[in-house]
Design an enzyme around this catalytic site. Sequence first.
Site, PDB file in Angstrom:
ATOM      1  N   GLN A  91      -5.772  -8.626  -1.577  1.00 34.15           N
ATOM      2  CA  GLN A  91      -4.220  -7.283  -2.110  1.00 34.15           C
ATOM      3  C   GLN A  91      -4.306  -6.953  -3.744  1.00 34.15           C
ATOM      4  OE1 GLN A  91      -1.652  -7.154  -1.038  1.00 34.15           O
ATOM      5  NE2 GLN A  91      -2.551  -7.404   1.094  1.00 34.15           N
ATOM      6  N   SER A  92      -5.517  -6.565  -3.903  1.00 32.73           N
ATOM      7  CA  SER A  92      -5.796  -5.948  -5.014  1.00 32.73           C
ATOM      8  C   SER A  92      -4.633  -4.785  -6.349  1.00 32.73           C
ATOM      9  CB  SER A  92      -7.088  -5.035  -5.073  1.00 32.73           C
ATOM     10  OG  SER A  92      -7.312  -4.729  -6.796  1.00 32.73           O
ATOM     11  N   ASN A  93      -4.171  -5.089  -7.078  1.00 36.62           N
ATOM     12  CA  ASN A  93      -3.184  -3.870  -7.001  1.00 36.62           C
ATOM     13  C   ASN A  93      -3.292  -3.019  -8.131  1.00 36.62           C
ATOM     14  OD1 ASN A  93      -0.455  -5.367  -6.627  1.00 36.62           O
ATOM     15  ND2 ASN A  93      -1.167  -6.651  -8.479  1.00 36.62           N
ATOM     16  N   CYS A 109      -7.254  -1.759  -7.288  1.00 41.06           N
ATOM     17  CA  CYS A 109      -7.697  -1.307  -6.441  1.00 41.06           C
ATOM     18  C   CYS A 109      -5.809  -0.179  -5.601  1.00 41.06           C
ATOM     19  CB  CYS A 109      -7.911  -1.630  -5.155  1.00 41.06           C
ATOM     20  SG  CYS A 109      -9.390  -2.017  -5.686  1.00 41.06           S
TER      21      CYS A 109
END
Length: 317
Positions: free
Chosen positions: A72-74, A76
């Site tokens: 869930q990386s912002n 990325c």
Amino acid sequence: MKKKKILNPIKITKPTPIEELKNFGRKIKVFLKRDDLNGLLISGNKIRKLEYLIADARNKKCDTIITCGAAQSNHCRTTIAFCKILGYDCHLFLRTKDKPEYTGNLLLDELLGATIRFITPEEYQNRMEIMADYAKSLKGKKAYIIPEGGSNEIGALGYVDCMREMAGFIKKEKVEAVYCAVGSGGTYSGLLLGKKLLQVPVELNGVIVCDTIEYFTNKILEICTRAIDKFNFKIKVDVPDINLIDGFVGEGYGIPYPEEIETIKMLAKKGILLEPVYTGKAFYGMLKDMEKRRYKKVLFIHTGGIFSIFAYARDLI
Ligand SMILES: Cc1ncc(COP(=O)(O)O)c(C=O)c1O
């Protein structure tokens, strides 16, 4: 050896507003730096770092970006959105234990057309080597590797800009402290560099949302030292300049806890959306920390990350 001049960023965002948190019902005035509203797909803090990192990639004539983060990386998701604007290829190495659900940021990564590779938490320990090997395997492409969270001496320049945007306000309003979430250290590092460079009289408090104070003190010191060296900044940063707050990680990165969820719900009722990974923990940490201080005015950097709330629906209702 001649020192490098500061990089020219690819600016795609505009300065973000600073607003007072209304109907807060406490004696302390809380202002919000609304980086959650910034230009690219309401990205949050990551875009400021990428404005410098992708400028560096462009200067190095790269046409492909490789980076990594949690599923869930912002960071990325912001990277793929930025790459699409410039027409770059984007490859993401996403950390996950189990088969992830395509929601929130991961859904957007897929929709925006990232090439996604899932890696285990164990493999993630060697992410820099994995990305370097992968870069070599991309024939006919020149790849630029961005570390986790875009947090290095180049990415941190984006938060020097943020401090520049806030400096006048902080001085005029006599804001005593700035608070932010610390997840990979780049935001705090940039703010600290900016505070020193612009001589802003404010305390800088970072609430850690994973790892330990020791880990982040070393990381922030390293990022700041590299930036000072690379860009010939006439300032010094040392351990006593780094003010980190522990006690709000809960059971670990991305694992919410009841007080945090209550804080998110309370702010949502005031029209401000926090999320469970970074800003929920940091805002709750700020509220608890303020109880021990004598501040009258503080400023919370709302670093965004809104899309991950969809991955936490079960915790939030
Ligand atoms: C929404 C949000 N806020 C805060 C942070 C923390 O910033 P940093 O990684 O620069 O410490 C991150 C990323 O890690 C983030 O995605």
